[in-house]
Write a protein that holds these residues in place. Structure first.
Motif, PDB file in Angstrom:
ATOM      1  N   THR A  34      24.717  14.606  -4.386  1.00  0.00           N
ATOM      2  CA  THR A  34      24.833  14.356  -5.814  1.00  0.00           C
ATOM      3  C   THR A  34      23.795  13.332  -6.253  1.00  0.00           C
ATOM      4  O   THR A  34      23.648  12.286  -5.634  1.00  0.00           O
ATOM      5  N   VAL A  35      23.074  13.649  -7.312  1.00  0.00           N
ATOM      6  CA  VAL A  35      22.077  12.733  -7.884  1.00  0.00           C
ATOM      7  C   VAL A  35      22.721  12.048  -9.090  1.00  0.00           C
ATOM      8  O   VAL A  35      23.223  12.711  -9.993  1.00  0.00           O
ATOM      9  N   TYR A  36      22.725  10.730  -9.062  1.00  0.00           N
ATOM     10  CA  TYR A  36      23.331   9.920 -10.119  1.00  0.00           C
ATOM     11  C   TYR A  36      22.259   9.257 -10.971  1.00  0.00           C
ATOM     12  O   TYR A  36      21.142   9.032 -10.515  1.00  0.00           O
ATOM     13  N   SER A  37      22.643   8.923 -12.185  1.00  0.00           N
ATOM     14  CA  SER A  37      21.822   8.086 -13.060  1.00  0.00           C
ATOM     15  C   SER A  37      22.364   6.670 -12.902  1.00  0.00           C
ATOM     16  O   SER A  37      23.535   6.410 -13.180  1.00  0.00           O
ATOM     17  N   TRP A  38      21.521   5.750 -12.412  1.00  0.00           N
ATOM     18  CA  TRP A  38      21.963   4.395 -12.073  1.00  0.00           C
ATOM     19  C   TRP A  38      21.618   3.410 -13.173  1.00  0.00           C
ATOM     20  O   TRP A  38      20.512   3.440 -13.713  1.00  0.00           O
ATOM     21  N   SER A  44      17.185   7.148 -10.993  1.00  0.00           N
ATOM     22  CA  SER A  44      17.913   8.371 -10.704  1.00  0.00           C
ATOM     23  C   SER A  44      17.777   8.686  -9.221  1.00  0.00           C
ATOM     24  O   SER A  44      16.662   8.687  -8.689  1.00  0.00           O
ATOM     25  N   THR A  46      20.300   9.573  -5.221  1.00  0.00           N
ATOM     26  CA  THR A  46      21.561   9.624  -4.497  1.00  0.00           C
ATOM     27  C   THR A  46      22.068   8.205  -4.237  1.00  0.00           C
ATOM     28  O   THR A  46      21.378   7.227  -4.514  1.00  0.00           O
ATOM     29  N   GLY A  67      26.593   4.125 -11.041  1.00  0.00           N
ATOM     30  CA  GLY A  67      25.988   5.434 -11.224  1.00  0.00           C
ATOM     31  C   GLY A  67      26.936   6.433 -11.839  1.00  0.00           C
ATOM     32  O   GLY A  67      28.135   6.405 -11.588  1.00  0.00           O
ATOM     33  N   THR A  68      26.381   7.331 -12.656  1.00  0.00           N
ATOM     34  CA  THR A  68      27.151   8.412 -13.248  1.00  0.00           C
ATOM     35  C   THR A  68      26.407   9.721 -13.023  1.00  0.00           C
ATOM     36  O   THR A  68      25.182   9.752 -12.935  1.00  0.00           O
ATOM     37  N   ALA A  69      27.197  10.796 -12.904  1.00  0.00           N
ATOM     38  CA  ALA A  69      26.631  12.130 -12.746  1.00  0.00           C
ATOM     39  C   ALA A  69      27.560  13.113 -13.453  1.00  0.00           C
ATOM     40  O   ALA A  69      28.765  12.867 -13.546  1.00  0.00           O
ATOM     41  N   PRO A  70      27.007  14.218 -13.961  1.00  0.00           N
ATOM     42  CA  PRO A  70      27.853  15.212 -14.626  1.00  0.00           C
ATOM     43  C   PRO A  70      28.942  15.738 -13.681  1.00  0.00           C
ATOM     44  O   PRO A  70      28.681  16.004 -12.503  1.00  0.00           O
ATOM     45  N   GLN A  72      31.266  14.299 -12.137  1.00  0.00           N
ATOM     46  CA  GLN A  72      31.559  13.437 -10.982  1.00  0.00           C
ATOM     47  C   GLN A  72      32.187  12.143 -11.463  1.00  0.00           C
ATOM     48  O   GLN A  72      31.947  11.711 -12.585  1.00  0.00           O
TER      49      GLN A  72
END
Length: 80
Positions: A34-38, A44, A46, A67-70, A72
């Motif tokens: 999962t790739v998150y926006s930090w 951006s 993992t 971090g947030t991810a769609p 998740q």
């Protein structure tokens, strides 16, 4: 005897290069990671990439990145 030493040296060199290559491949992010926006889009990547980027070892005391991810749950990395 000299040819044997050169052959052994070449073999050791090849094994070292091969080992470094395998380690690099294993450390690379996988397609399913999962790739998150930090920190609100500052970075951006993992979770492992964010730990490296923000120099955050695993710990429990001080938050150093969120971090947030769609689709998740949000993730928080903490410093000791």
């Amino acid at each position: 005897m000299k040819k044997l030493k050169i052959s052994m040296l070449a073999l050791v060199f090849a094994v070292g290069i091969g080992g470094a290559f395998v380690q690099k491949i294993q450390a690379a992010p996988k397609a399913l990671d999962t790739v998150y926006s930090w920190n609100s889009g500052e970075f951006s990547g993992t979770v492992l990439e964010a730990r490296d980027h923000y120099e955050c070892p695993q710990g429990i005391n001080v938050t150093c990145a969120r971090g947030t991810a769609p689709n998740q749950q949000p993730v928080t990395i903490k410093k000791p």
